[in-house]
Design an enzyme around this catalytic site. Structure first.
Site, PDB file in Angstrom:
ATOM      1  N   GLN A 189       1.954  -5.978  -3.001  1.00  0.00           N
ATOM      2  CA  GLN A 189       2.310  -6.082  -1.579  1.00  0.00           C
ATOM      3  C   GLN A 189       3.661  -5.393  -1.320  1.00  0.00           C
ATOM      4  O   GLN A 189       3.939  -4.398  -1.951  1.00  0.00           O
ATOM      5  CB  GLN A 189       2.314  -7.542  -1.102  1.00  0.00           C
ATOM      6  CG  GLN A 189       0.917  -8.160  -1.017  1.00  0.00           C
ATOM      7  CD  GLN A 189       0.448  -8.740  -2.332  1.00  0.00           C
ATOM      8  OE1 GLN A 189       1.184  -9.401  -3.029  1.00  0.00           O
ATOM      9  NE2 GLN A 189      -0.794  -8.508  -2.682  1.00  0.00           N
ATOM     10  N   LYS A 237       1.961   2.095  -5.263  1.00  0.00           N
ATOM     11  CA  LYS A 237       2.620   1.589  -6.477  1.00  0.00           C
ATOM     12  C   LYS A 237       1.872   1.975  -7.753  1.00  0.00           C
ATOM     13  O   LYS A 237       2.500   2.233  -8.776  1.00  0.00           O
ATOM     14  CB  LYS A 237       2.785   0.067  -6.390  1.00  0.00           C
ATOM     15  CG  LYS A 237       3.823  -0.338  -5.353  1.00  0.00           C
ATOM     16  CD  LYS A 237       3.974  -1.817  -5.227  1.00  0.00           C
ATOM     17  CE  LYS A 237       2.878  -2.443  -4.418  1.00  0.00           C
ATOM     18  NZ  LYS A 237       2.967  -2.281  -2.971  1.00  0.00           N
ATOM     19  N   ASP A 293       0.814  -1.221   0.000  1.00  0.00           N
ATOM     20  CA  ASP A 293       0.000   0.000   0.000  1.00  0.00           C
ATOM     21  C   ASP A 293       0.845   1.267   0.000  1.00  0.00           C
ATOM     22  O   ASP A 293       0.427   2.292   0.527  1.00  0.00           O
ATOM     23  CB  ASP A 293      -0.963   0.030   1.212  1.00  0.00           C
ATOM     24  CG  ASP A 293      -1.800  -1.221   1.287  1.00  0.00           C
ATOM     25  OD1 ASP A 293      -2.270  -1.670   0.233  1.00  0.00           O
ATOM     26  OD2 ASP A 293      -1.976  -1.758   2.401  1.00  0.00           O
ATOM     27  N   GLY A 310      -4.295  -4.116  -4.246  1.00  0.00           N
ATOM     28  CA  GLY A 310      -5.248  -3.075  -4.564  1.00  0.00           C
ATOM     29  C   GLY A 310      -4.495  -1.838  -4.977  1.00  0.00           C
ATOM     30  O   GLY A 310      -3.778  -1.259  -4.183  1.00  0.00           O
ATOM     31  N   HIS A 311      -4.586  -1.495  -6.232  1.00  0.00           N
ATOM     32  CA  HIS A 311      -3.922  -0.287  -6.718  1.00  0.00           C
ATOM     33  C   HIS A 311      -4.991   0.752  -7.014  1.00  0.00           C
ATOM     34  O   HIS A 311      -5.960   0.448  -7.685  1.00  0.00           O
ATOM     35  CB  HIS A 311      -3.179  -0.566  -8.032  1.00  0.00           C
ATOM     36  CG  HIS A 311      -1.969  -1.420  -7.864  1.00  0.00           C
ATOM     37  ND1 HIS A 311      -1.168  -1.766  -8.912  1.00  0.00           N
ATOM     38  CD2 HIS A 311      -1.412  -1.967  -6.774  1.00  0.00           C
ATOM     39  CE1 HIS A 311      -0.168  -2.515  -8.468  1.00  0.00           C
ATOM     40  NE2 HIS A 311      -0.308  -2.650  -7.179  1.00  0.00           N
TER      41      HIS A 311
HETATM   42  P1  IMP Z   1      -3.044 -12.770   1.807  1.00  0.00           P
HETATM   43  O1  IMP Z   1      -2.092 -12.175   0.808  1.00  0.00           O
HETATM   44  O2  IMP Z   1      -4.489 -12.507   1.475  1.00  0.00           O
HETATM   45  O3  IMP Z   1      -2.764 -14.215   2.063  1.00  0.00           O
HETATM   46  O4  IMP Z   1      -2.786 -12.021   3.195  1.00  0.00           O
HETATM   47  C1  IMP Z   1      -1.579 -12.176   3.915  1.00  0.00           C
HETATM   48  C2  IMP Z   1      -1.138 -10.870   4.541  1.00  0.00           C
HETATM   49  O5  IMP Z   1      -0.745  -9.966   3.519  1.00  0.00           O
HETATM   50  C3  IMP Z   1      -2.228 -10.153   5.346  1.00  0.00           C
HETATM   51  O6  IMP Z   1      -1.624  -9.473   6.427  1.00  0.00           O
HETATM   52  C4  IMP Z   1      -2.773  -9.148   4.350  1.00  0.00           C
HETATM   53  O7  IMP Z   1      -3.384  -8.050   4.997  1.00  0.00           O
HETATM   54  C5  IMP Z   1      -1.492  -8.755   3.645  1.00  0.00           C
HETATM   55  N1  IMP Z   1      -1.714  -8.237   2.287  1.00  0.00           N
HETATM   56  C6  IMP Z   1      -2.036  -8.933   1.187  1.00  0.00           C
HETATM   57  N2  IMP Z   1      -2.127  -8.116   0.127  1.00  0.00           N
HETATM   58  C7  IMP Z   1      -1.853  -6.883   0.557  1.00  0.00           C
HETATM   59  C8  IMP Z   1      -1.746  -5.604  -0.099  1.00  0.00           C
HETATM   60  O8  IMP Z   1      -1.920  -5.442  -1.306  1.00  0.00           O
HETATM   61  N3  IMP Z   1      -1.416  -4.570   0.710  1.00  0.00           N
HETATM   62  C9  IMP Z   1      -1.176  -4.711   2.027  1.00  0.00           C
HETATM   63  N4  IMP Z   1      -1.254  -5.871   2.661  1.00  0.00           N
HETATM   64  C10 IMP Z   1      -1.583  -6.950   1.940  1.00  0.00           C
END
Ligand code: IMP
Length: 427
Positions: A223, A16, A13, A40-41
């Site tokens: 991420q 990007k 977040d 999420g962009h």
């Molecule tokens: P997952 O990717 O859904 O398996 O989540 C694993 C961890 O990564 C959790 O703490 C999510 O909140 C975090 N996470 C996954 N995608 C994002 C992102 O795009 N931004 C911030 N945190 C993320």
């Protein structure tokens, strides 16, 4: 010509979409190499705001070829909806390429993600519930379903039979949930095949040929570094490799072709989900940052946890990714503070650590050692050059740069396309 990688330097977040949008018109290919619709962009163009979860933000630049490479996990239903949404707003999506080797998120992956989180109780990871972890787990255990399997109904049926033998036992016997129906999944996924077919390609070959022809390839990580399965705050991480090494494995481009690694980093820190976060603010300053910075998740709508800038994390990101340039975002959010705390080291059980401690237990115990930098009151969202920033904002940037160990080449002072100060050309 070069391949350039963009990586999140914190917990995701960092903005990007904005960085990609800035360079979008100067590159030929924008590639996603890992993750899925957990990302999420947000891209703001004029008065239009686009929230993309799976598609590379390059889809919005008419001359760019957007690519979903082999390292991504694809929920075809989500892809279908995102493409439809963009088409409705007049965006041409025909250029999109999708790797035949990318893995598919199946309904049982989503079901298992949600139910296993619930069973973890207080130990939950706080996943996005999109099925990301279970899909990557199946990929690694060689039980995954790939994009190419959708074009061979016999193979798809066979793979689904094998998968459901196992997953339905787990769903019903371990988690006391209803099992899933093979024919229903088969129908749904074969239904997506026609929609996907025109986009599917050997993307590794396409990208390497493009580089041979002198084109520019931009690899867009999702991420962030501290959510990396190897280098992040395990187990509170995502299940892929957002770091720059993952860009090679996830796209089929060799490391010697990558000439620049841009780390995107916020002027403060946020994270969603569980796990250690030394500079987290649980008081009103955290709430202030959240409101000033609109720190609510694009994908899940969850409140983001907020804290001050953490220099050991920035240095770690530089080291792990080989960052050559930083893009510092959301500097405008800090306007109005008299003094801005910056974490320069950690205190771990009475011992000073200048770098991220070696073990997770120590990191859980880390409390920040702060230095206080002078703030500024001016609204900087109209600044269009570094020189237009107040002196204290300039020195905040210069101090962060020194601490992070790589030059800050661009600064975001607002969400809009024109609210970026480019100090050195990123591409
Ligand atoms: P997952 O990717 O859904 O398996 O989540 C694993 C961890 O990564 C959790 O703490 C999510 O909140 C975090 N996470 C996954 N995608 C994002 C992102 O795009 N931004 C911030 N945190 C993320």
């Amino acid at each position: 010509m070069p391949a350039i990688t963009l990586v999140g330097a914190q917990w995701g977040d960092e903005g990007k979409g904005k960085a990609t949008d800035l360079v979008g018109n100067r590159v030929d290919y924008v590639v996603r190499y890992q993750g899925g619709n957990n990302a999420g962009h947000t891209v703001v163009i004029g008065d239009q705001k686009y929230a993309l979860h799976l598609l590379p933000s390059g889809i919005l630049s008419p001359d760019v070829v957007p690519v979903i490479a082999n390292g991504v996990v694809i929920d075809p239903g989500v892809l279908f909806e995102e493409l439809r949404g963009l088409k409705e707003r007049g965006v041409n999506t025909e250029r999109l390429l999708i790797s035949a080797n990318a893995h598919l998120i199946m309904p049982y992956h989503r079901a298992l993600d949600k139910v296993s989180e619930r069973f973890l109780g207080k130990g939950r990871i706080g996943t996005t519930g999109r099925g990301i972890g279970p899909t990557y787990a199946d990929k690694i255990s060689r039980a995954g379903v790939r994009v190419q399997d959708m074009f061979d109904p016999k193979i798809l049926r066979k793979k689904l039979e094998l998968a459901l033998n196992d997953k339905n036992q787990i769903l019903t016997k371990v988690y006391n949930r209803r099992g899933l129906d093979l024919e229903q999944i088969l129908d749904e996924y074969l239904g997506y095949a026609d929609m996907l077919r025109p986009h599917v390609a050997d993307t590794g070959l396409v990208l390497n040929r493009a580089l041979d022809e002198g084109k520019t390839v931009y690899l867009e990580g999702s991420q962030g570094t501290l959510l990396d399965i190897d280098h992040g705050t395990y187990p509170f991480v995502t299940s892929s490799s957002p770091t720059s090494g993952g860009a090679c494995a996830g796209s089929g481009i060799g490391p010697t072709r990558i000439t620049k690694v841009v780390g995107i980093i916020k002027a403060y820190t946020t994270r969603v989900g569980s796990g250690p976060f030394p500079t987290e603010l649980l008081d009103e300053s955290g709430e202030w940052l959240r409101q000033q910075g609109h720190e609510y998740g694009v994908t899940t709508g969850r409140n983001r946890r907020c804290g001050w800038f953490d220099a050991p994390i920035a240095r770690y990101a530089t080291r792990v990714n080989g960052i050559t340039d930083f893009f510092l975002t959301k500097l405008d959010v800090l306007s109005g503070l008299e003094r801005i705390p910056v974490c320069v080291a950690y205190d771990v059980d009475g011992v000073r650590n200048d770098e991220i401690p070696m073990t997770q237990t120590e990191f859980h115990h880390a409390t920040p050692v702060y230095e206080y930098l002078d703030g500024w009151n001016e609204d900087i969202s109209h600044a269009r050059s570094f020189e237009e920033l107040p002196k204290n904002a300039q020195s905040y940037v210069r101090t962060l740069e020194e601490m992070a160990g790589a030059p800050i080449s661009a600064i975001g002072v607002g969400p809009g396309r024109d609210q970026t100060l480019e100090l050195r050309a990123l591409v």
